[in-house]
Write an enzyme that holds these catalytic residues in place. Structure first.
Site, PDB file in Angstrom:
ATOM      1  N   VAL A   1       1.163  -1.025  -0.074  1.00 48.26           N
ATOM      2  CA  VAL A   1       0.019  -0.005  -0.046  1.00 48.26           C
ATOM      3  C   VAL A   1       0.876   1.150  -0.214  1.00 48.26           C
ATOM      4  O   VAL A   1       2.028   1.128   0.322  1.00 48.26           O
ATOM      5  CB  VAL A   1      -0.899   0.005   1.198  1.00 48.26           C
ATOM      6  CG1 VAL A   1      -1.998  -0.832   1.119  1.00 48.26           C
ATOM      7  CG2 VAL A   1      -0.281  -0.131   2.493  1.00 48.26           C
ATOM      8  N   SER A   2       0.199   2.332  -0.497  1.00 47.43           N
ATOM      9  CA  SER A   2       1.213   3.619  -0.390  1.00 47.43           C
ATOM     10  C   SER A   2       1.141   4.406   0.829  1.00 47.43           C
ATOM     11  O   SER A   2       2.168   5.403   0.846  1.00 47.43           O
ATOM     12  CB  SER A   2       0.760   4.338  -1.685  1.00 47.43           C
ATOM     13  OG  SER A   2       0.635   3.715  -2.929  1.00 47.43           O
ATOM     14  N   THR A   3       0.081   4.452   1.417  1.00 49.69           N
ATOM     15  CA  THR A   3       0.040   5.518   2.826  1.00 49.69           C
ATOM     16  C   THR A   3      -0.173   4.458   3.869  1.00 49.69           C
ATOM     17  O   THR A   3      -0.721   3.400   3.955  1.00 49.69           O
ATOM     18  CB  THR A   3      -0.997   6.419   2.455  1.00 49.69           C
ATOM     19  OG1 THR A   3      -2.199   5.775   2.540  1.00 49.69           O
ATOM     20  CG2 THR A   3      -0.900   7.119   1.318  1.00 49.69           C
TER      21      THR A   3
ATOM     22  N   GLN B   1      -3.578   3.119   4.633  1.00 52.34           N
ATOM     23  CA  GLN B   1      -4.233   1.859   4.091  1.00 52.34           C
ATOM     24  C   GLN B   1      -3.698   0.669   4.870  1.00 52.34           C
ATOM     25  O   GLN B   1      -2.586   0.973   5.366  1.00 52.34           O
ATOM     26  CB  GLN B   1      -3.738   1.960   2.555  1.00 52.34           C
ATOM     27  CG  GLN B   1      -4.325   3.397   1.745  1.00 52.34           C
ATOM     28  CD  GLN B   1      -3.544   3.399   0.677  1.00 52.34           C
ATOM     29  OE1 GLN B   1      -2.430   3.125   0.461  1.00 52.34           O
ATOM     30  NE2 GLN B   1      -4.316   3.415  -0.675  1.00 52.34           N
TER      31      GLN B   1
END
Length: 189
Positions: free
Chosen positions: A9-11, A14
């Site tokens: 996931v990017s952040t 999340q």
């Protein structure tokens, strides 16, 4: 022969829980110590991601790696293609659940990746064409492109120097870098 899952996931807001669940729902029972989760931007090349790099070091010939989506493997088509080739060279079977042909190690999977590569190259070429068209249009409109001529820059620097401006002030006034100002500072025409 072991099976691993890579979830990203990017952040920090999340989680990878949905990816893990989708992989399990697709019939892959993966031991929890073989589910590698990472929170890192997709703009980072796959092999530069700490957890992914450690995973690749753990993988052995005959292992299987499962990802939910192809974009988990790389930042763009080139990065994905390089990552897939690296895994294939290691003898890793790669499964991507969101593709019509999930086994990227198969002949059909390799063909699909080659087609993606061709589309990526096509897009790069279209971007290059649009850039050239934009530059041609700007030239036709009489806009000056590129760096200003050095002779004019030197004159501008010298004129402001004579007026008592410091190097930083000259850089800000002319909108050029301090290193450019320093290069012209001692030159007198």
């Amino acid at each position: 022969m072991r099976t691993f899952a890579y979830c990203r996931v990017s952040t920090t807001e999340q989680t990878t829980e949905n990816q893990v669940l989708a992989i399990a729902n697709a019939g892959y029972e993966i031991q929890s110590n073989r589910v590698i989760s990472e929170t890192i931007s997709g703009s980072v090349k796959a092999i530069e991601r700490p957890e992914f790099a450690r995973l690749v070091d753990r993988l052995e010939d005959g292992d299987t790696l499962v990802v939910l989506k192809l974009d988990r493997l790389g930042r763009d088509a080139i990065d994905i293609q390089q990552t897939v080739e690296r895994l294939r060279d290691l003898g890793i079977r790669l499964i991507c659940l969101d593709l019509p042909i999930s086994d990227l190690s198969s002949a059909e999977g390799i063909l699909m990746l080659q087609m993606f590569g061709a589309f990526a190259e096509f897009e790069r070429n279209k971007i290059r064409e649009r850039t050239i068209q934009g530059l041609d249009r700007a030239k036709a409109e009489g806009k000056k492109l590129g760096r200003p001529p050095a002779l004019q820059t030197n004159r501008d620097v010298q004129a402001l120097k004579v007026q008592g401006f410091g190097q930083s002030e000259v850089a800000r006034t002319l909108g050029i870098g301090l290193s450019t100002v320093k290069r012209h500072w001692k030159e007198v025409l």
